[in-house]
Design a protein around this motif. Structure first.
Motif, PDB file in Angstrom:
ATOM      1  N   GLY A 153     -40.483   2.306 -59.257  1.00  6.38           N
ATOM      2  CA  GLY A 153     -40.517   3.662 -59.838  1.00  6.38           C
ATOM      3  C   GLY A 153     -40.079   4.715 -58.839  1.00  6.38           C
ATOM      4  O   GLY A 153     -38.949   5.170 -58.874  1.00  6.38           O
ATOM      5  N   HIS A 154     -40.949   5.060 -57.890  1.00  6.66           N
ATOM      6  CA  HIS A 154     -40.626   6.198 -57.017  1.00  6.66           C
ATOM      7  C   HIS A 154     -39.960   5.811 -55.693  1.00  6.66           C
ATOM      8  O   HIS A 154     -39.495   6.682 -54.965  1.00  6.66           O
ATOM      9  N   GLY A 155     -39.914   4.523 -55.342  1.00  9.20           N
ATOM     10  CA  GLY A 155     -39.339   4.114 -54.048  1.00  9.20           C
ATOM     11  C   GLY A 155     -37.852   4.456 -53.968  1.00  9.20           C
ATOM     12  O   GLY A 155     -37.127   4.394 -54.958  1.00  9.20           O
ATOM     13  N   ARG A 156     -37.417   4.822 -52.766  1.00  2.09           N
ATOM     14  CA  ARG A 156     -36.010   5.214 -52.571  1.00  2.09           C
ATOM     15  C   ARG A 156     -35.421   4.516 -51.347  1.00  2.09           C
ATOM     16  O   ARG A 156     -36.142   4.158 -50.408  1.00  2.09           O
ATOM     17  N   PHE A 157     -34.102   4.329 -51.374  1.00  2.00           N
ATOM     18  CA  PHE A 157     -33.358   3.883 -50.190  1.00  2.00           C
ATOM     19  C   PHE A 157     -32.692   5.112 -49.585  1.00  2.00           C
ATOM     20  O   PHE A 157     -32.087   5.910 -50.317  1.00  2.00           O
ATOM     21  N   TYR A 158     -32.766   5.239 -48.264  1.00  2.38           N
ATOM     22  CA  TYR A 158     -32.127   6.356 -47.563  1.00  2.38           C
ATOM     23  C   TYR A 158     -31.114   5.771 -46.575  1.00  2.38           C
ATOM     24  O   TYR A 158     -31.518   5.176 -45.566  1.00  2.38           O
ATOM     25  N   ALA A 159     -29.825   5.935 -46.870  1.00  4.46           N
ATOM     26  CA  ALA A 159     -28.780   5.407 -45.982  1.00  4.46           C
ATOM     27  C   ALA A 159     -28.175   6.571 -45.194  1.00  4.46           C
ATOM     28  O   ALA A 159     -27.626   7.507 -45.784  1.00  4.46           O
ATOM     29  N   PRO A 188     -24.405  -2.073 -57.093  1.00  6.15           N
ATOM     30  CA  PRO A 188     -24.813  -2.959 -58.187  1.00  6.15           C
ATOM     31  C   PRO A 188     -25.218  -2.136 -59.415  1.00  6.15           C
ATOM     32  O   PRO A 188     -25.591  -0.973 -59.284  1.00  6.15           O
ATOM     33  N   GLU A 189     -25.184  -2.767 -60.598  1.00  2.00           N
ATOM     34  CA  GLU A 189     -25.494  -2.047 -61.840  1.00  2.00           C
ATOM     35  C   GLU A 189     -26.939  -1.558 -61.892  1.00  2.00           C
ATOM     36  O   GLU A 189     -27.268  -0.655 -62.643  1.00  2.00           O
ATOM     37  N   THR A 190     -27.786  -2.178 -61.100  1.00  2.00           N
ATOM     38  CA  THR A 190     -29.221  -1.847 -61.141  1.00  2.00           C
ATOM     39  C   THR A 190     -29.587  -0.668 -60.233  1.00  2.00           C
ATOM     40  O   THR A 190     -30.756  -0.316 -60.113  1.00  2.00           O
ATOM     41  N   ILE A 191     -28.576  -0.095 -59.569  1.00  2.00           N
ATOM     42  CA  ILE A 191     -28.836   0.973 -58.583  1.00  2.00           C
ATOM     43  C   ILE A 191     -28.042   2.216 -58.955  1.00  2.00           C
ATOM     44  O   ILE A 191     -26.891   2.118 -59.393  1.00  2.00           O
ATOM     45  N   GLU A 192     -28.649   3.396 -58.778  1.00  2.03           N
ATOM     46  CA  GLU A 192     -27.870   4.631 -58.929  1.00  2.03           C
ATOM     47  C   GLU A 192     -28.140   5.573 -57.763  1.00  2.03           C
ATOM     48  O   GLU A 192     -29.181   5.472 -57.096  1.00  2.03           O
ATOM     49  N   ILE A 193     -27.182   6.495 -57.554  1.00  2.00           N
ATOM     50  CA  ILE A 193     -27.355   7.495 -56.495  1.00  2.00           C
ATOM     51  C   ILE A 193     -28.304   8.573 -57.006  1.00  2.00           C
ATOM     52  O   ILE A 193     -28.095   9.129 -58.087  1.00  2.00           O
ATOM     53  N   ASP A 194     -29.345   8.832 -56.256  1.00  2.87           N
ATOM     54  CA  ASP A 194     -30.332   9.850 -56.631  1.00  2.87           C
ATOM     55  C   ASP A 194     -29.877  11.216 -56.105  1.00  2.87           C
ATOM     56  O   ASP A 194     -30.024  12.231 -56.781  1.00  2.87           O
ATOM     57  N   ALA A 195     -29.348  11.234 -54.871  1.00  5.15           N
ATOM     58  CA  ALA A 195     -28.872  12.498 -54.272  1.00  5.15           C
ATOM     59  C   ALA A 195     -28.023  12.169 -53.055  1.00  5.15           C
ATOM     60  O   ALA A 195     -28.152  11.082 -52.472  1.00  5.15           O
ATOM     61  N   ARG A 197     -21.878  13.902 -40.953  1.00  2.00           N
ATOM     62  CA  ARG A 197     -23.073  13.108 -41.208  1.00  2.00           C
ATOM     63  C   ARG A 197     -23.481  13.271 -42.669  1.00  2.00           C
ATOM     64  O   ARG A 197     -23.470  14.394 -43.184  1.00  2.00           O
ATOM     65  N   HIS A 198     -23.819  12.162 -43.314  1.00  2.00           N
ATOM     66  CA  HIS A 198     -24.263  12.221 -44.709  1.00  2.00           C
ATOM     67  C   HIS A 198     -25.504  11.365 -44.911  1.00  2.00           C
ATOM     68  O   HIS A 198     -25.675  10.332 -44.245  1.00  2.00           O
ATOM     69  N   LEU A 199     -26.319  11.815 -45.839  1.00  2.47           N
ATOM     70  CA  LEU A 199     -27.474  11.025 -46.270  1.00  2.47           C
ATOM     71  C   LEU A 199     -27.265  10.679 -47.740  1.00  2.47           C
ATOM     72  O   LEU A 199     -27.052  11.569 -48.566  1.00  2.47           O
ATOM     73  N   VAL A 200     -27.302   9.365 -48.036  1.00  2.00           N
ATOM     74  CA  VAL A 200     -27.183   8.918 -49.428  1.00  2.00           C
ATOM     75  C   VAL A 200     -28.540   8.355 -49.850  1.00  2.00           C
ATOM     76  O   VAL A 200     -29.073   7.443 -49.209  1.00  2.00           O
ATOM     77  N   ILE A 201     -29.103   8.937 -50.897  1.00  2.00           N
ATOM     78  CA  ILE A 201     -30.415   8.489 -51.390  1.00  2.00           C
ATOM     79  C   ILE A 201     -30.186   7.723 -52.694  1.00  2.00           C
ATOM     80  O   ILE A 201     -29.520   8.227 -53.610  1.00  2.00           O
ATOM     81  N   LEU A 202     -30.716   6.496 -52.732  1.00  2.00           N
ATOM     82  CA  LEU A 202     -30.461   5.620 -53.886  1.00  2.00           C
ATOM     83  C   LEU A 202     -31.780   5.171 -54.506  1.00  2.00           C
ATOM     84  O   LEU A 202     -32.808   5.101 -53.813  1.00  2.00           O
ATOM     85  N   LYS A 203     -31.714   4.864 -55.810  1.00  2.00           N
ATOM     86  CA  LYS A 203     -32.919   4.351 -56.466  1.00  2.00           C
ATOM     87  C   LYS A 203     -32.555   3.240 -57.437  1.00  2.00           C
ATOM     88  O   LYS A 203     -31.406   3.160 -57.911  1.00  2.00           O
ATOM     89  N   LYS A 204     -33.566   2.423 -57.748  1.00  2.00           N
ATOM     90  CA  LYS A 204     -33.345   1.371 -58.746  1.00  2.00           C
ATOM     91  C   LYS A 204     -33.424   1.995 -60.138  1.00  2.00           C
ATOM     92  O   LYS A 204     -34.246   2.881 -60.373  1.00  2.00           O
ATOM     93  N   ILE A 205     -32.586   1.530 -61.039  1.00  2.00           N
ATOM     94  CA  ILE A 205     -32.600   2.072 -62.408  1.00  2.00           C
ATOM     95  C   ILE A 205     -33.702   1.369 -63.210  1.00  2.00           C
ATOM     96  O   ILE A 205     -33.820   0.149 -63.150  1.00  2.00           O
TER      97      ILE A 205
END
Ligand code: SAM
Length: 206
Positions: free
Chosen positions: A158-164, A178-185, A198-206
């Motif tokens: 639900g709320h967990g995020r990946f920060y790259a 992957p189809e199960t992931i979308e960019i949150d911000a 420098r960029h921060l990509v925040i991703l979440k599971k759909i």
């Protein structure tokens, strides 16, 4: 070094206590000292470490949501150690597969009295997430797809995020998700006195 750090913090609009600044400087001193024997970073100059490692890490702090984080492939503790100093109410698991890097992290923990970090030696694929993490952070660890694949078991549902943390915006990597992931911000980060993107990509599971 404290004058240089204070100036850069001012330029970024980041306010820290004297104790936090002293801990960041003490970390740079340990990195510099241990780098000679342990080859922890290619950045050899402590002033450059403040820009490229300390500021580069802490500009991410305003975007992190939650209180339990894991820094995957942390190496000498980047960005996890600077983040743990500027976010003392959050917990950071610092994970690396190499024993000598984790020995360095334990020394930093001891000398700086950091009670909100947990250094762990493990390959991320073998590391059980119990409980799961609010945020999975990585810098210079892997492509976004590999990070998502190897770290799939770590974020809270639900709320967990990946920060790259990335240099240039990773257009190609973001097109191969992957189809199960979308960019949150996504955020463009500004690191004072660093003339690089420098960029921060925040991703979440759909
Ligand atoms: C290029 S370094 C980056 C270190 C640090 N994050 C930084 O930004 O300076 C990548 C780190 O990932 C670690 N690593 C590579 N594969 C790993 C895995 N499967 N599990 C955990 N750590 C891994 C390596 O030991 C190395 O310390």
């Amino acid at each position: 070094m404290i004058t240089q750090l204070s100036k850069l913090l001012n330029q970024s609009g980041i306010s820290l206590t004297d104790q936090q600044k002293q801990k960041l400087i003490a970390y740079v001193s340990l990195l510099d000292k241990w780098n000679k024997a342990y080859n922890l970073t290619s950045v050899r100059n402590p002033q450059q470490m403040i820009v490229r490692h300390i500021m580069d890490s802490i500009v991410v702090a305003p975007y992190l949501k939650g209180s339990r984080f894991i820094d995957v492939g942390t190496g000498p503790g980047l960005p996890g150690i600077p983040l743990s100093i500027v976010m003392p109410n959050a917990e950071f698991t610092l994970l690396d597969s190499l024993g000598k890097r984790v020995r360095f992290l334990k020394q930093v923990q001891h000398e700086l009295k950091l009670d909100n970090i947990l250094p762990v030696q493990s390959r991320v694929e073998d590391f059980p997430a119990d409980p799961h993490f609010d945020g999975v952070i990585s810098r210079a660890f892997a492509s976004i797809n590999d990070m998502l694949h190897w770290c799939d078991h770590l974020p809270a549902e639900g709320h967990g995020r990946f920060y790259a943390l990335k240099g240039q915006y990773p257009t190609d990597e973001c097109q191969l998700l992957p189809e199960t992931i979308e960019i949150d911000a996504t955020h463009r980060l500004v690191v004072p006195e660093l003339d690089e993107e420098r960029h921060l990509v925040i991703l979440k599971k759909i």
